[in-house]
Design a protein around this motif. Sequence first.
Motif, PDB file in Angstrom:
ATOM      1  N   LYS A 207       0.849  -1.198   0.000  1.00 44.38           N
ATOM      2  CA  LYS A 207       0.000   0.000   0.000  1.00 44.38           C
ATOM      3  C   LYS A 207       0.876   1.236   0.000  1.00 44.38           C
ATOM      4  N   CYS A 208       0.455   2.252  -0.721  1.00 41.40           N
ATOM      5  CA  CYS A 208       1.204   3.508  -0.764  1.00 41.40           C
ATOM      6  C   CYS A 208       1.260   4.128   0.630  1.00 41.40           C
ATOM      7  N   ALA A 209       2.440   4.649   0.994  1.00 43.51           N
ATOM      8  CA  ALA A 209       2.610   5.254   2.315  1.00 43.51           C
ATOM      9  C   ALA A 209       1.869   6.574   2.443  1.00 43.51           C
ATOM     10  N   ASN A 210       1.415   7.137   1.322  1.00 45.59           N
ATOM     11  CA  ASN A 210       0.654   8.388   1.336  1.00 45.59           C
ATOM     12  C   ASN A 210      -0.800   8.067   1.677  1.00 45.59           C
ATOM     13  N   SER A 211      -1.234   8.524   2.841  1.00 47.44           N
ATOM     14  CA  SER A 211      -2.573   8.152   3.326  1.00 47.44           C
ATOM     15  C   SER A 211      -3.699   8.671   2.447  1.00 47.44           C
ATOM     16  N   VAL A 212      -3.468   9.727   1.665  1.00 49.27           N
ATOM     17  CA  VAL A 212      -4.537  10.284   0.824  1.00 49.27           C
ATOM     18  C   VAL A 212      -4.457   9.787  -0.611  1.00 49.27           C
ATOM     19  N   CYS A 213      -3.463   8.934  -0.925  1.00 49.64           N
ATOM     20  CA  CYS A 213      -3.320   8.414  -2.286  1.00 49.64           C
ATOM     21  C   CYS A 213      -4.443   7.413  -2.573  1.00 49.64           C
ATOM     22  N   LYS A 214      -4.949   7.429  -3.794  1.00 50.44           N
ATOM     23  CA  LYS A 214      -6.065   6.565  -4.192  1.00 50.44           C
ATOM     24  C   LYS A 214      -5.604   5.226  -4.762  1.00 50.44           C
ATOM     25  N   ASN A 215      -4.305   4.981  -4.793  1.00 49.47           N
ATOM     26  CA  ASN A 215      -3.810   3.714  -5.314  1.00 49.47           C
ATOM     27  C   ASN A 215      -4.251   2.580  -4.399  1.00 49.47           C
ATOM     28  N   PRO A 216      -4.942   1.571  -4.918  1.00 51.34           N
ATOM     29  CA  PRO A 216      -5.490   0.518  -4.051  1.00 51.34           C
ATOM     30  C   PRO A 216      -4.399  -0.419  -3.512  1.00 51.34           C
ATOM     31  N   SER A 217      -4.698  -1.076  -2.416  1.00 50.57           N
ATOM     32  CA  SER A 217      -3.780  -2.070  -1.857  1.00 50.57           C
ATOM     33  C   SER A 217      -3.700  -3.273  -2.780  1.00 50.57           C
ATOM     34  N   THR A 218      -2.532  -3.908  -2.782  1.00 53.15           N
ATOM     35  CA  THR A 218      -2.300  -5.057  -3.664  1.00 53.15           C
ATOM     36  C   THR A 218      -1.680  -6.186  -2.865  1.00 53.15           C
ATOM     37  N   ALA A 219      -2.165  -7.394  -3.073  1.00 47.20           N
ATOM     38  CA  ALA A 219      -1.593  -8.547  -2.388  1.00 47.20           C
ATOM     39  C   ALA A 219      -0.144  -8.729  -2.812  1.00 47.20           C
ATOM     40  N   GLU A 220       0.731  -8.905  -1.839  1.00 50.79           N
ATOM     41  CA  GLU A 220       2.155  -9.101  -2.125  1.00 50.79           C
ATOM     42  C   GLU A 220       2.376 -10.294  -3.039  1.00 50.79           C
ATOM     43  N   ARG A 221       1.563 -11.317  -2.897  1.00 52.80           N
ATOM     44  CA  ARG A 221       1.723 -12.529  -3.682  1.00 52.80           C
ATOM     45  C   ARG A 221       1.580 -12.253  -5.173  1.00 52.80           C
ATOM     46  N   LEU A 222       0.646 -11.346  -5.547  1.00 54.19           N
ATOM     47  CA  LEU A 222       0.449 -11.009  -6.954  1.00 54.19           C
ATOM     48  C   LEU A 222       1.712 -10.373  -7.547  1.00 54.19           C
ATOM     49  N   ALA A 223       2.314  -9.449  -6.778  1.00 52.34           N
ATOM     50  CA  ALA A 223       3.518  -8.785  -7.268  1.00 52.34           C
ATOM     51  C   ALA A 223       4.679  -9.764  -7.384  1.00 52.34           C
ATOM     52  N   LEU A 224       4.830 -10.651  -6.409  1.00 54.53           N
ATOM     53  CA  LEU A 224       5.936 -11.603  -6.423  1.00 54.53           C
ATOM     54  C   LEU A 224       5.791 -12.620  -7.552  1.00 54.53           C
ATOM     55  N   THR A 225       4.548 -12.991  -7.865  1.00 57.67           N
ATOM     56  CA  THR A 225       4.321 -13.934  -8.959  1.00 57.67           C
ATOM     57  C   THR A 225       4.820 -13.364 -10.281  1.00 57.67           C
ATOM     58  N   LYS A 226       4.562 -12.085 -10.507  1.00 59.10           N
ATOM     59  CA  LYS A 226       5.021 -11.443 -11.744  1.00 59.10           C
ATOM     60  C   LYS A 226       6.549 -11.359 -11.783  1.00 59.10           C
ATOM     61  N   ILE A 227       7.155 -11.052 -10.611  1.00 59.75           N
ATOM     62  CA  ILE A 227       8.622 -10.974 -10.546  1.00 59.75           C
ATOM     63  C   ILE A 227       9.248 -12.345 -10.807  1.00 59.75           C
ATOM     64  N   GLU A 228       8.689 -13.394 -10.185  1.00 59.48           N
ATOM     65  CA  GLU A 228       9.248 -14.737 -10.372  1.00 59.48           C
ATOM     66  C   GLU A 228       9.124 -15.193 -11.816  1.00 59.48           C
ATOM     67  N   LYS A 229       8.051 -14.819 -12.485  1.00 61.88           N
ATOM     68  CA  LYS A 229       7.892 -15.172 -13.899  1.00 61.88           C
ATOM     69  C   LYS A 229       8.975 -14.498 -14.735  1.00 61.88           C
ATOM     70  N   ALA A 230       9.250 -13.220 -14.404  1.00 60.56           N
ATOM     71  CA  ALA A 230      10.294 -12.513 -15.148  1.00 60.56           C
ATOM     72  C   ALA A 230      11.665 -13.118 -14.883  1.00 60.56           C
ATOM     73  N   LEU A 231      11.911 -13.513 -13.644  1.00 60.43           N
ATOM     74  CA  LEU A 231      13.203 -14.111 -13.307  1.00 60.43           C
ATOM     75  C   LEU A 231      13.396 -15.465 -13.996  1.00 60.43           C
ATOM     76  N   SER A 232      12.290 -16.198 -14.187  1.00 63.07           N
ATOM     77  CA  SER A 232      12.390 -17.504 -14.847  1.00 63.07           C
ATOM     78  C   SER A 232      12.783 -17.384 -16.304  1.00 63.07           C
ATOM     79  N   SER A 233      12.568 -16.204 -16.888  1.00 63.27           N
ATOM     80  CA  SER A 233      12.887 -16.006 -18.304  1.00 63.27           C
ATOM     81  C   SER A 233      14.245 -15.353 -18.527  1.00 63.27           C
ATOM     82  N   LEU A 234      14.972 -15.111 -17.419  1.00 64.30           N
ATOM     83  CA  LEU A 234      16.267 -14.461 -17.578  1.00 64.30           C
ATOM     84  C   LEU A 234      17.242 -15.362 -18.320  1.00 64.30           C
TER      85      LEU A 234
END
Length: 478
Positions: A311-338
Motif C-alpha cells: 500500500k502507498c505510504a501516502n494516506s490520501v493516495c487513491k492507489n489501491p492495496s495489492t496482495a504481495e503474492r500477486l507482485a511476487l508472482t510477476k517478478i518470479e515469472k520474469a526471473l524464470s525467463s532471464l
Amino acid sequence: MASKILLIARVSDAEQRQALPAQKLRLQSYMQRLGVNDASYFEFDESAYKGARQKFAELIEQVKAEPTEQIVVFDKIDRFTRDASQREVGVMSSLVQKGRIELHFPSDNLIITRDSPATDLFRLGIGMLLAKYYSDASRDNVKRRFEQMWREGLYTHKAPIGYRHTRKYASSAVKPLKGIAVNPKAAAFVLQTFELRSQGSSHQAIANQLGLQGFISPKTGRPYKHSIISKILANKFYIGIMKVGGQEYPHKYPKIVPKELFYRCQAVRQGRQPVRVAYNSKQYTLKGIVNCGLCERTVSTYTTKNNNYLKCANSVCKNPSTAERLALTKIEKALSSLAIPTKVVESLQATLKRKLAERSVVAARDRNLLANIDDRANILYSDRLVGRITAEQHDKHAAKLENERQKLKTRTSFLTSAPSGLEKAVAQMVHVCQNAQNLFQNAAIATKNLMLEILLSNLKLKDKNLTFDLNFPCWGAG
C-alpha cells in the motif's frame, strides 16, 4: 591576641599524607613561639583539582559564622590555596578586610591582617601565583608522562571487558607495577560477541544468549545490557588500538579479536537502520524498493489475516492495496525467463581467452626475469668469494636483487591464479541467470531484496499492477 586559633594542614593528594605530621609539628612549634596552648587542629588530604573540596569548604563556612576574632594558620601560602579565584580565598580575604580573621604563614614569615602593608599583600599575591604555577606545572608533567606512556602502548585507564589488571612487584619495598592481561573466560565471551554480531544478531539477542552461558556483570551478577554489548563491539582495544585523550595509539597488550572480524561487525552496524521503531522493524520482501505509480511515494507493506499487502505510504493516495503474492508472482515469472544472449556469452569467452593469452605472455616474461635474477645472484656470490667486491657491496646488491625477485614472484602468482577467477565469474553469471527464479524463491527476505535491487529497477505499483525494468547484464529470453 584573638580568642580562637585554627591550625590547618593540607596536602594535595592522599599519597602525600606523610607530609601532614611535619606540617603539624611546624604549626605546633609556631604556637609555642606565640605562647599559645589552646588551638584547634584540622588536616585535609584533598586535591586542589578534585571537586569542591567539600570538607575544607565546610570549615571555611564555620570560620565565617564565628562571631569572635580568629587566627587561621597555614604552614605556607601554597597550603592556603593554589588558585586565587577559588571561592574560599574570596571568603577569607573578605573576612580579613573586615578584621574578623588574621592569616598566618609561619614558614613564609608572613602575617596578613586588615592593616597589612602593600608589601605583605604583594607577597601573598605572588605566593598564590607561584603556588598555582607549581601546581599547573606538576599537572603538565603528569600529563606529559601519561602521553609518553600512551605512545609506549601502556593503557592508563580501567581495562576493558575481556582483560584484567595485574600487579607485579619489583621488590617488597616498592609499589606494585600495574599491568593488563587477558582474562581467558571473559575474552572468549568477547570473541563470541563479535562472531554473533558478524552473523547479524542484535545487541539484545547477544546479551541474552551469552548471559545464559555465563557472560554476566561481576558487579550486578546479571547479563550485560545491550548498551554494554554495543560499547564492546565499537571498542578498537580488542584489535590492538586504544583511544585515550581523544587520540588513538597502538597498545602492547594481546589482541582478542581479528581485525577482519572487527570491521565486519562495523559493516553490520552501518548497514542497520539507526532508528528501529515498532512499525518499521519487520522484514518484508519488496520493502523500500517499490514506489507508487500515482504519487511516487514509497510503497509499504502491512499484514492482515496472515497475508501481506502493498500500500502507498501516502494516506490520501487513491492507489489501491495489492496482495504481495500477486507482485511476487510477476517478478518470479520474469526471473524464470532471464538469460544471457549467446552473443554476450561468446563475447565474454573471447575476452577471457584474450586476457589469458596476455597474462601468459607476461607470466613467461616474468619467469625469464626470475631466472636472470638467479644468474646475477650467483655471479654476485662468486665475485664476493674471489674478493672482487666487499661484503658490504655484496649485501647491498643482494638485497636489491631479492627485492626484485619478490616483486616478480608476487606478480607471477597473480597472473597464474587470476584466470581461474575470471572463468569462475563467467560461470557464476550464467548460473545466476539460469537459476534466478529458484534462487529467489529459496532466499531469505534480505537476500531477496538485494537480488531485486541488482536485477530490477524502476519498480512501480499502480492499480494492482507491478511494473519494472530488467537491468544489464541480464535480459529476458524473449
